[in-house]
Scaffold this motif. Structure first.
Motif, PDB file in Angstrom:
ATOM      1  N   LYS A  69       0.493  -1.362   0.419  1.00 19.52           N
ATOM      2  CA  LYS A  69       0.349   0.149  -0.256  1.00 19.52           C
ATOM      3  C   LYS A  69       0.168   1.326   0.094  1.00 19.52           C
ATOM      4  O   LYS A  69       0.028   2.003  -0.273  1.00 19.52           O
ATOM      5  CB  LYS A  69      -1.061   0.035   1.114  1.00 19.52           C
ATOM      6  CG  LYS A  69      -2.420  -0.989   0.852  1.00 19.52           C
ATOM      7  CD  LYS A  69      -3.202  -0.596   1.526  1.00 19.52           C
ATOM      8  CE  LYS A  69      -4.578  -1.537   0.832  1.00 19.52           C
ATOM      9  NZ  LYS A  69      -4.100  -2.927   1.403  1.00 19.52           N
ATOM     10  N   THR A  70       1.852   1.022   0.351  1.00 20.74           N
ATOM     11  CA  THR A  70       3.096   2.300   0.224  1.00 20.74           C
ATOM     12  C   THR A  70       3.273   2.719  -1.248  1.00 20.74           C
ATOM     13  O   THR A  70       3.660   1.693  -2.121  1.00 20.74           O
ATOM     14  CB  THR A  70       4.236   2.612   1.507  1.00 20.74           C
ATOM     15  OG1 THR A  70       5.476   0.908   0.998  1.00 20.74           O
ATOM     16  CG2 THR A  70       3.363   1.863   2.490  1.00 20.74           C
ATOM     17  N   ARG A 118       0.202  -5.568   7.347  1.00 20.97           N
ATOM     18  CA  ARG A 118       0.993  -4.548   8.292  1.00 20.97           C
ATOM     19  C   ARG A 118       1.833  -3.897   7.464  1.00 20.97           C
ATOM     20  O   ARG A 118       1.417  -3.581   6.228  1.00 20.97           O
ATOM     21  CB  ARG A 118       2.285  -5.256   9.223  1.00 20.97           C
ATOM     22  CG  ARG A 118       1.715  -5.996  10.239  1.00 20.97           C
ATOM     23  CD  ARG A 118       2.642  -6.401  10.794  1.00 20.97           C
ATOM     24  NE  ARG A 118       2.609  -7.235  12.346  1.00 20.97           N
ATOM     25  CZ  ARG A 118       3.549  -7.007  13.344  1.00 20.97           C
ATOM     26  NH1 ARG A 118       4.826  -7.328  12.902  1.00 20.97           N
ATOM     27  NH2 ARG A 118       3.244  -7.352  14.140  1.00 20.97           N
ATOM     28  N   ILE A 119       1.689  -2.195   7.563  1.00 22.64           N
ATOM     29  CA  ILE A 119       1.956  -1.420   6.510  1.00 22.64           C
ATOM     30  C   ILE A 119       3.185  -0.897   7.155  1.00 22.64           C
ATOM     31  O   ILE A 119       3.638   0.001   7.878  1.00 22.64           O
ATOM     32  CB  ILE A 119       0.808  -0.226   6.787  1.00 22.64           C
ATOM     33  CG1 ILE A 119      -0.722  -0.855   5.695  1.00 22.64           C
ATOM     34  CG2 ILE A 119       1.538   0.876   5.238  1.00 22.64           C
ATOM     35  CD1 ILE A 119      -2.081  -0.287   6.160  1.00 22.64           C
ATOM     36  N   ASP A 120       3.984  -0.991   6.647  1.00 17.14           N
ATOM     37  CA  ASP A 120       5.827  -0.176   6.703  1.00 17.14           C
ATOM     38  C   ASP A 120       5.478   1.174   6.170  1.00 17.14           C
ATOM     39  O   ASP A 120       5.461   0.886   5.368  1.00 17.14           O
ATOM     40  CB  ASP A 120       6.464  -1.079   5.617  1.00 17.14           C
ATOM     41  CG  ASP A 120       8.177  -0.072   6.242  1.00 17.14           C
ATOM     42  OD1 ASP A 120       7.313   0.984   6.875  1.00 17.14           O
ATOM     43  OD2 ASP A 120       8.716  -0.673   6.066  1.00 17.14           O
ATOM     44  N   HIS A 121       5.719   2.372   7.321  1.00 17.95           N
ATOM     45  CA  HIS A 121       4.901   3.815   6.667  1.00 17.95           C
ATOM     46  C   HIS A 121       6.548   4.238   5.462  1.00 17.95           C
ATOM     47  O   HIS A 121       6.754   5.862   5.423  1.00 17.95           O
ATOM     48  CB  HIS A 121       4.519   4.507   7.523  1.00 17.95           C
ATOM     49  CG  HIS A 121       2.976   4.355   8.161  1.00 17.95           C
ATOM     50  ND1 HIS A 121       2.631   4.002   6.903  1.00 17.95           N
ATOM     51  CD2 HIS A 121       2.393   4.284   8.863  1.00 17.95           C
ATOM     52  CE1 HIS A 121       1.568   3.450   7.753  1.00 17.95           C
ATOM     53  NE2 HIS A 121       1.426   3.512   9.038  1.00 17.95           N
ATOM     54  N   GLY A 152       0.843   5.130   2.922  1.00 15.52           N
ATOM     55  CA  GLY A 152       0.328   3.747   3.333  1.00 15.52           C
ATOM     56  C   GLY A 152      -1.574   4.214   3.669  1.00 15.52           C
ATOM     57  O   GLY A 152      -2.416   2.985   3.570  1.00 15.52           O
TER      58      GLY A 152
END
Lengths: 341, 341, 341
Positions: A3-4, C203-206, C260
């Motif tokens: 998503k990033t 999970r999202i890594d920003h 994200g």
């Protein structure tokens, strides 16, 4: 992690496509105040509503470079997140004033593509437009950057290199709507020099120096919503240093140029700009200018084409015997300003 | 290079002349926000439009010292660019409130001149007025500085030393138009103490300390368009340190004084001020105050004459056995505040 | 010295009492600009009046966390000046939008008290409400802190521990009045992902990191009128370091989460928050998020319950084998956001 935004790579650009950049931004009196805190900005037209009213405007417009940085910042996630190098600017024109409360957004058209011979990167040319909430273009400019390829085996696009003007023609410079320098108060503005008092080839030492702190350039660059990692993350480079956004140096040089160019109230166009060497916190920035042309736009309005050079060293540094920029040169900017004639 | 401003030298001042300072400045909500970010400012009248409305005003006026710094900053290029020393202030009076959106400009009349016996410099006294866009005086003060001569052989002017009041008289203090403390909310303001709760000779430790960073004092000093090189250019002094603008310390001390003087909502006058020692980034500034006089201006409004001392060391430092300021004393300010009686 | 505020000690709190906190504060466009300079803030609803108008609002409301910090800051002199530890938050709900020009004040009700077995301190629970100038509640939350006793011999109060929800229920989340995501422009907002595109457990890594400078966190914390000494006074701790206000890390993490979570336009509630380890200048802050719940609030509005973790190290750090936070974890925040469904 899908998503990033990983940014675009060279093979993601198509000639002729238009990219609408994200996150419109309202800029108002708060941004104006911050601009005055971040740069030693003293041009009266941008400092005083009363002075601007006396020049025929409805109040002080936002500084032209504040507009430039805001529009530029919007393009970073789509244009330069994976850029290896920022190669140049051209044909930047300020089309109309931006007022406190206006909302800016940006679009870029891909106008040129050329894969490098190494097959690992390529050059992308975009023409970017900044638009206000009414959809009117307030700024347009061409920029070209070198961008990495995601996949070296991706096929090269057909090469297309745009023809760009060496400089905006005087006849193309826009005088802000309503601007009137007939009753201009030189004493309040800070200096007596009119456009016609400047001579082609004249050099001006802007005298003052400003030592830059990390907090300052990061506050500025965040204010423009510029997301380039190198400006904010001390772990990003091996040497632990944060690279200062080139536009920060442009604004510093322009603000310093008040001393000797106090009546250069409007930046009307940017012909070219080179960030000759990287700038880091701790550098003390100075600036000097050379007059390249003096033009009459109207009876009350003249234009100066200027080369303003920002250095971290002594005045009037530029190039060495090899013709290359000296290491103390940070910026070489070619632009047009408007002033009373 | 002839186009840049070298500043005035001692022989450039003429008794009785009025200097109109350049670059009028509109100050608005952005400057108010920055003032709150730069100083631990909590006086309710300047923090809250709602509180100010309840005190009879049309909204929160801009902080008195923000006005002082803006006016002072305008005078620097004409008065103190070549100053060797900032000798004193007197008779500073705040005549009327300044509101977000007002535009300030400044004028100074030369009211005194005295060449030093060494023939290399002299003392210049000016009475400076800050004016709003309607031409109304919002602030006036006298300041004197020691200025270098350009040419040591220039003849000395006739000596003229102005008579200055040791303190503004209580009857000369201006109560902001419309101000009404009859329905004052002490709980919202933060402390229960009225003017008549203070005793002459009482000392107040303002307790808190603030460590100063380079970026902070430069943001502040630029915001006031103060162009003195020593505040911004780390290469200007041999020791590589930037001198902090004395007004930054005044604002810090005033903001710290909230703790014990929370109801001192208005600075009405400054009688005298000494920057006893230079302040540098890394210093932790503390403040204490002594009450010098308590006056009744109106049934609802009292005035306190205060000595507020900023230090970088322990509380209540002032002078040594030799009568000189201790090295940890930064500021010794004598001023009048208004508070509910 | 009796006039300065020593802060409250444990024995000064009474169950059921309501404390009106001092210094109401008007927040406007200047604070909005500073928020954008201090944090890499890009959520379109708070960045652009035009975007907010297209979402049915009258303009861009002030950032929810800007409101939180302003209200929180007001409580510090009464609640946490003598706090030994900041133990937790719960049931934070944002009830209505705050607009530029609104004035905020705060009140706290003491809802729990428990003296520690050592007799030297105790835990105080307060429910704080932020109110606008019309007296409407804009924010409410519960916070509990450990506070020292002034006098160890003071009798212990009757123990009262409030029952607190583990999380705000989706049905309790307030959708800002007028908000309408039917015509939402995902391209302008920056990402295509709707609420229903997120999966529980995802999970999202920003990705991005921000290195913090002393000047930045102090400017921010002062802007919220937070008076806690540890943030400003380098002489306060034995190690000479200034502790960064936990809320600064919350805002940094929220701003970084744009990458994200660009459509998470509104923070609707905070369920819990732990400041796992102290943060200091020089730390490079990163963030990652885990989706804990995805809810439908309305046809056009969804809610995500998120855990966002800020670290000074690598992505996805959390707890060690002992179940305790790893030393690189700065913040563990459990909250609800609203986004187009």
């Amino acid at each position: 992690m899908t998503k990033t935004n990983p940014g675009r790579f060279f093979e993601d650009y198509r000639l002729g496509e238009t990219i609408r950049h994200a996150v419109p931004r309202t800029i108002a009196e708060g941004e104006r105040a911050l601009y005055h805190a971040l740069y030693p900005q003293r041009f009266a037209l941008h400092s005083s509503d009363a002075f601007a009213l006396d020049c025929g405007l409805d109040g002080a417009p936002l500084d032209d470079l504040l507009v430039f940085h805001t529009v530029f910042g919007k393009t970073v996630p789509d244009i330069s997140l994976n850029a290896v190098a920022n190669l140049g600017y051209a044909e930047a024109r300020f089309h109309r004033s931006v007022w406190p409360g206006d909302t800016l957004r940006a679009e870029s058209e891909v106008i040129g593509l050329k894969q490098n011979s190494n097959g690992r990167s390529g050059v992308v040319w975009v023409r970017t437009r900044g638009l206000n909430q009414a959809g009117e273009t307030v700024l347009s400019y061409v920029r070209w950057v070198m961008v990495r390829k995601r996949d070296e085996d991706a096929p090269a696009p057909e090469t297309a290199i745009p023809e760009l003007a060496h400089a905006v023609e005087p006849g193309e410079l826009e005088i802000p709507e309503g601007l009137d320098f007939l009753g201009y108060d030189f004493a309040l503005a800070g200096e007596p020099h009119r456009a016609r008092d400047y001579a082609v080839g004249e050099r001006i030492d802007h005298v003052d120096g400003v030592t830059i702190e990390e907090a300052e350039h990061m506050l500025a660059t965040r204010l423009w919503q510029n997301t380039a990692k190198v400006h904010f993350d001390a772990t990003h480079r091996d040497d632990g240093r944060r690279l200062i956004y080139g536009g920060h140096v442009i604004s510093l040089a322009r603000a310093l140029s008040f001393n000797g160019l106090a009546n250069a109230q409007v930046v009307a166009a940017i012909n070219a700009g080179a960030h000759a060497n990287p700038c880091f916190a701790g550098d003390t920035v100075r600036a000097w200018s050379e007059v390249r042309a003096v033009e009459r736009l109207r009876n009350d309005v003249g234009a100066l084409r200027l080369r303003t050079v920002a250095t971290r060293g002594e005045a009037f540094a530029l190039t060495g015997e090899d013709g290359k920029y000296l290491p103390e040169v940070l910026l070489d900017l070619d632009y047009w300003v408007l002033m009373p004639r």
